[in-house]
Design an enzyme around this catalytic site. Structure first.
Site, mmCIF file in Angstrom:
data_model
loop_
_atom_site.group_PDB
_atom_site.id
_atom_site.type_symbol
_atom_site.label_atom_id
_atom_site.label_comp_id
_atom_site.label_asym_id
_atom_site.label_seq_id
_atom_site.Cartn_x
_atom_site.Cartn_y
_atom_site.Cartn_z
ATOM 1 N N ILE A 170 0.848 -1.195 0.000
ATOM 2 C CA ILE A 170 0.000 0.000 0.000
ATOM 3 C C ILE A 170 0.887 1.249 0.000
ATOM 4 C CG2 ILE A 170 -1.875 1.211 1.179
ATOM 5 C CD1 ILE A 170 -2.842 -1.409 2.279
ATOM 6 N N PRO A 171 1.477 1.566 -1.155
ATOM 7 C CA PRO A 171 2.342 2.754 -1.216
ATOM 8 C C PRO A 171 1.544 4.030 -0.960
ATOM 9 C CG PRO A 171 2.521 1.440 -3.241
ATOM 10 C CD PRO A 171 1.390 0.883 -2.454
ATOM 11 N N HIS A 172 2.110 4.906 -0.151
ATOM 12 C CA HIS A 172 1.489 6.201 0.120
ATOM 13 C C HIS A 172 2.568 7.184 0.541
ATOM 14 C CE1 HIS A 172 1.519 3.858 3.826
ATOM 15 N NE2 HIS A 172 1.582 4.984 4.487
ATOM 16 N N GLY A 173 2.204 8.453 0.591
ATOM 17 C CA GLY A 173 3.191 9.483 0.893
ATOM 18 C C GLY A 173 3.500 9.609 2.370
#
Length: 144
Positions: free
Chosen positions: A61-64
């Protein structure tokens, strides 16, 4: 307000050869659909340096980072199938990328919905093997 998840946010049968490319692809989908500014992608890569976004069950779950919030225009999710898998660290194979951009604290609600769906490995495999965007949307009905 537009939907958090639409057919345009889903990419079927992607092939990526590295974790970095996987994150960039995910981020680009969020940029193209107007959820985030392009600099959000760099913050996603930065986040991955700090701690892996691999969640188990073939899901990342890539996120900033926390300070990436100013690059978020509105909350959105990008979903990418990677049937061939991509390595997210030793022994961590990812077949489903779920990119998240959350306005304010909205990402927490989005994350909890996704976590519920992805906690079942059969759901994840169903999403990875889905033949259409509609099939994938059906798994995430609670998100919008």
């Amino acid at each position: 307000m537009s939907s958090v998840l639409t057919k345009e946010n889903i990419l079927l049968n992607a092939e990526v050869e590295s974790k970095e490319n996987a994150i960039r692809l995910t981020g680009n989908l969020l940029v193209e659909n107007g959820y985030v500014e392009p600099q959000y992608i760099e913050k996603m890569l930065e986040r991955e340096q700090l701690t892996s976004t691999y969640m188990g069950n073939f899901v990342a779950i890539p996120h900033g980072t926390e300070d990436a919030k100013k690059a978020v225009k509105e909350s959105g999710i990008a979903i990418i199938q990677v049937p061939g898998g991509v390595e997210f660290g030793p022994g961590n194979e990812v077949k489903l990328l779920i990119g998240i951009a959350g306005k304010g604290d909205e990402h927490l609600e989005i994350l909890s919905q996704i976590a519920i769906v992805c906690s079942e490995e059969e759901n994840v495999l169903g999403i990875v093997n889905a033949g259409s965007k509609e099939e994938i949307l059906a798994y995430f009905e609670g998100v919008n």
